[in-house]
Scaffold this motif. Sequence first.
Motif, mmCIF file in Angstrom:
data_model
loop_
_atom_site.group_PDB
_atom_site.id
_atom_site.type_symbol
_atom_site.label_atom_id
_atom_site.label_comp_id
_atom_site.label_asym_id
_atom_site.label_seq_id
_atom_site.Cartn_x
_atom_site.Cartn_y
_atom_site.Cartn_z
ATOM 1 N N PHE A 66 1.191 -1.229 -0.189
ATOM 2 C CA PHE A 66 -0.010 0.371 -0.221
ATOM 3 C C PHE A 66 0.982 1.463 -0.588
ATOM 4 C CE2 PHE A 66 -2.466 -3.246 2.543
ATOM 5 C CZ PHE A 66 -3.431 -3.460 0.914
ATOM 6 N N GLY A 69 1.762 8.713 0.083
ATOM 7 C CA GLY A 69 2.739 9.407 0.213
ATOM 8 C C GLY A 69 4.519 9.302 0.109
ATOM 9 N N THR A 71 6.044 9.085 2.413
ATOM 10 C CA THR A 71 7.073 9.398 2.828
ATOM 11 C C THR A 71 7.591 8.820 3.864
ATOM 12 O OG1 THR A 71 5.523 10.547 4.597
ATOM 13 C CG2 THR A 71 5.768 11.223 2.587
ATOM 14 N N GLY A 76 8.842 0.150 3.846
ATOM 15 C CA GLY A 76 6.825 -0.308 4.263
ATOM 16 C C GLY A 76 6.613 -0.593 3.306
ATOM 17 N N ALA A 77 6.388 0.865 2.370
ATOM 18 C CA ALA A 77 5.852 0.564 1.425
ATOM 19 C C ALA A 77 6.816 0.827 0.277
ATOM 20 C CB ALA A 77 5.318 2.524 0.915
ATOM 21 N N LEU A 130 3.990 17.025 10.766
ATOM 22 C CA LEU A 130 4.795 16.667 10.356
ATOM 23 C C LEU A 130 4.831 17.118 9.459
ATOM 24 C CD1 LEU A 130 4.586 13.294 8.975
ATOM 25 C CD2 LEU A 130 2.598 13.323 11.022
ATOM 26 N N CYS A 136 2.348 13.424 3.260
ATOM 27 C CA CYS A 136 1.984 12.221 3.819
ATOM 28 C C CYS A 136 0.704 12.585 3.912
ATOM 29 C CB CYS A 136 2.298 12.102 4.619
ATOM 30 S SG CYS A 136 2.381 13.231 6.509
ATOM 31 N N THR A 137 -0.434 11.090 4.040
ATOM 32 C CA THR A 137 -1.643 10.824 3.673
ATOM 33 C C THR A 137 -2.684 10.928 4.732
ATOM 34 O OG1 THR A 137 -1.777 8.558 2.896
ATOM 35 C CG2 THR A 137 -1.350 9.581 1.175
ATOM 36 N N GLU A 197 0.975 -0.840 9.881
ATOM 37 C CA GLU A 197 1.681 -0.393 8.756
ATOM 38 C C GLU A 197 1.315 -1.203 7.402
ATOM 39 O OE1 GLU A 197 6.372 0.168 8.886
ATOM 40 O OE2 GLU A 197 5.752 -0.359 11.099
ATOM 41 N N GLU A 411 7.683 6.575 15.706
ATOM 42 C CA GLU A 411 7.071 7.113 15.281
ATOM 43 C C GLU A 411 7.227 6.490 13.811
ATOM 44 O OE1 GLU A 411 8.149 11.581 14.852
ATOM 45 O OE2 GLU A 411 6.981 11.556 16.398
HETATM 46 C C1 LIG Z 1 10.542 14.946 6.570
HETATM 47 C C2 LIG Z 1 9.414 14.407 6.652
HETATM 48 C C3 LIG Z 1 9.095 14.557 8.166
HETATM 49 C C4 LIG Z 1 8.794 13.835 8.780
HETATM 50 N N1 LIG Z 1 8.385 13.541 9.863
HETATM 51 C C5 LIG Z 1 7.582 13.105 10.884
HETATM 52 C C6 LIG Z 1 7.582 13.539 11.811
HETATM 53 O O1 LIG Z 1 7.654 14.163 13.271
HETATM 54 N N2 LIG Z 1 6.266 12.365 13.201
HETATM 55 C C7 LIG Z 1 6.240 11.161 12.531
HETATM 56 O O2 LIG Z 1 4.878 9.873 12.557
HETATM 57 N N3 LIG Z 1 6.782 10.498 10.920
HETATM 58 C C8 LIG Z 1 7.140 11.759 10.976
HETATM 59 N N4 LIG Z 1 7.841 11.232 9.063
HETATM 60 C C9 LIG Z 1 7.285 10.088 8.556
HETATM 61 C C10 LIG Z 1 5.756 10.000 7.742
HETATM 62 O O3 LIG Z 1 5.373 11.442 7.696
HETATM 63 C C11 LIG Z 1 5.243 8.998 8.274
HETATM 64 O O4 LIG Z 1 5.249 7.841 8.965
HETATM 65 C C12 LIG Z 1 3.262 8.683 7.918
HETATM 66 O O5 LIG Z 1 2.516 8.951 9.135
HETATM 67 C C13 LIG Z 1 3.908 8.313 6.292
HETATM 68 O O6 LIG Z 1 2.584 8.222 6.261
HETATM 69 P P1 LIG Z 1 2.540 8.775 3.967
HETATM 70 O O7 LIG Z 1 1.238 8.146 3.832
HETATM 71 O O8 LIG Z 1 3.478 9.323 3.397
HETATM 72 O O9 LIG Z 1 2.865 6.757 4.274
HETATM 73 P P2 LIG Z 1 3.467 5.798 3.050
HETATM 74 O O10 LIG Z 1 5.318 6.048 3.417
HETATM 75 O O11 LIG Z 1 3.059 6.041 2.090
HETATM 76 O O12 LIG Z 1 3.492 4.459 4.041
HETATM 77 C C14 LIG Z 1 3.678 4.589 5.262
HETATM 78 C C15 LIG Z 1 3.146 2.591 5.583
HETATM 79 O O13 LIG Z 1 1.946 2.705 5.312
HETATM 80 C C16 LIG Z 1 1.291 1.710 4.735
HETATM 81 N N5 LIG Z 1 -0.006 2.044 3.958
HETATM 82 C C17 LIG Z 1 -0.507 3.135 4.004
HETATM 83 N N6 LIG Z 1 -1.536 4.015 3.607
HETATM 84 C C18 LIG Z 1 -2.223 2.991 4.243
HETATM 85 C C19 LIG Z 1 -3.354 2.306 3.747
HETATM 86 N N7 LIG Z 1 -4.615 3.633 3.584
HETATM 87 N N8 LIG Z 1 -3.865 1.488 4.915
HETATM 88 C C20 LIG Z 1 -2.936 0.845 5.328
HETATM 89 N N9 LIG Z 1 -1.840 1.306 4.705
HETATM 90 C C21 LIG Z 1 -1.215 1.887 4.321
HETATM 91 C C22 LIG Z 1 2.303 1.663 3.336
HETATM 92 O O14 LIG Z 1 2.074 0.222 3.379
HETATM 93 C C23 LIG Z 1 3.618 1.663 4.853
HETATM 94 O O15 LIG Z 1 3.957 0.585 5.319
HETATM 95 C C24 LIG Z 1 8.312 11.948 8.285
HETATM 96 C C25 LIG Z 1 8.730 12.191 7.329
HETATM 97 C C26 LIG Z 1 9.658 13.209 6.462
HETATM 98 C C27 LIG Z 1 9.567 13.201 4.854
#
Ligand SMILES: Cc1cc2nc3c(=O)[nH]c(=O)nc-3n(C[C@H](O)[C@H](O)[C@H](O)COP(=O)(O)OP(=O)(O)OC[C@H]3O[C@@H](n4cnc5c(N)ncnc54)[C@H](O)[C@@H]3O)c2cc1C
Length: 455
Positions: A66, A69, A71, A76-77, A130, A136-137, A197, A411
């Motif tokens: 899955f 965004g 990020t 994990g993705a 964050l 991120c989504t 995750e 986190e």
């Molecule tokens: C500049 C920067 C700063 C950050 N700061 C923080 C912070 O302060 N705190 C923090 O907690 N994180 C932080 N992060 C990490 C990241 O942004 C978070 O973990 C965020 O919640 C991931 O969201 P995403 O949509 O990008 O998920 P992805 O990176 O696309 O996926 C993350 C995980 O979730 C799974 N996933 C995604 N969508 C779904 C869904 N709909 N259903 C089930 N599983 C799903 C994916 O398979 C993967 O295992 C940071 C990242 C960056 C780049």
Amino acid sequence: MSKVIELIQAELGNSAVLLGDDVTARATSYWDSSPNQALAIIRPETTEQVSAVLKICHQHKQSVVFAGGLTGLVEGAVATNNDIMMSLEKMNQIETVDELDNTVVVQAGAILQQVQEDLAEKGYLFPVDLGARGSCTIGGNIATNAGGVNVLRYGMMRNQVLGLEAVLADGTIISSMNQMLKNNTGYDLKQLFIGSEGTLGVVTRAVLRLYPMPTNQQTVLFAVSSFEAVTKMMQVLRSELAGTLSAYEVMWNNYYRDVTAEGFHRAPLDRDYPYYVLAEAEGVDEASDAERFECMLSAALEEGTILDAVIAKSEADRQALWVVREEFDPVLPAYHYDISMPKRYMDGYVNKLKQQLSAWRDETVAYVFGHVADGNLHVFVTPFHNDIYHDEVDEIVYGCMEGLSGAVSAEHGIGKQKISWLASSRTENEINLMRQLKTMMDPENILNPGAVLEA
Ligand SMILES: Cc1cc2nc3c(=O)[nH]c(=O)nc-3n(C[C@H](O)[C@H](O)[C@H](O)COP(=O)(O)OP(=O)(O)OC[C@H]3O[C@@H](n4cnc5c(N)ncnc54)[C@H](O)[C@@H]3O)c2cc1C
């Protein structure tokens, strides 16, 4: 083309399935710009379509990764060329806002910043925030139980989710869209999907809590001479601000010094103090909030607990303070760590870590900063040599945590990157129960295989 992809195309239509160049034109992740390796990227538009795709994948034992965004920091993705990637980017709407219950129903593919901004226009605060907010989504935030900079006051993503809808590996839709703060009818199933995750199901929609938008923020950057003063000021601000302290972030000297080096961020304070703290409080009466905040800081300056301070007088000032803490590009590339431990161990841990890293290789530098009030530190280790030294740096960073009752992930989660370290933070019985849950909910191991638990 694989039979599974043909079946998905027949179910969702060709435009829902990206193949070939349309896949490789996308990056592997926010952190890795190399071409995405997935077999195909599927972009469903409804929960029913998500269910139809997973039903097909389950029948054919096809693995699915899955993507939110992309990020996330623990791979994990990241998909291989055996995996189908499912992106919820087309499920990105805010569906309804309930002004009486202070809740919002959001689709999982909505971008965090978009949700924050749309709700702010209606006078609401969605407090999870964050650095990755622009990419991120909500689904990714739920799947990783994201934290961020306001955990101290509002809690993590888990605290914001009242209900959710998820699809299991076999396509079963679990609609658990509770809207109430109180609901004790049996097991709280949503918790299975928060922070797991994407290994137990995919989140498609959620009911989230909203808060009144504070009318002002009081933000200060101050410098102190010891870690003891960092924690002392945290206690003072916590008690004197009566629960309105929303952020309390620490930066060790070398992080602050290097992100404010010439050509990078402007240094709001001199660059030679041992520790810097960025603190923020929220309120609804600007004049009295500002007065109380300034009085407390003046008293701390007078008694010598803090050495110097700069208070933001405008939103531009506030941004200039936050950029120092949030934009860490000047110290990248690095090996990233996101650990937690009781605060009483933090300073000793950092000293030991720095010693062990420089004993290992002279030129090694550890930058430490993070959400100290939440017991969470980010550690960046440079110079970065890709995978060459990754295992050795892991050994030192996590090895120094032995006996401290800490967690190797505060986190970011376990993903594929930290899998071999899970057992250092969880007991054998806990991991066995996790494994039983995974086997029960995803018997063919098709959901994000190889993440969180070893296959
Ligand atoms: C500049 C920067 C700063 C950050 N700061 C923080 C912070 O302060 N705190 C923090 O907690 N994180 C932080 N992060 C990490 C990241 O942004 C978070 O973990 C965020 O919640 C991931 O969201 P995403 O949509 O990008 O998920 P992805 O990176 O696309 O996926 C993350 C995980 O979730 C799974 N996933 C995604 N969508 C779904 C869904 N709909 N259903 C089930 N599983 C799903 C994916 O398979 C993967 O295992 C940071 C990242 C960056 C780049």
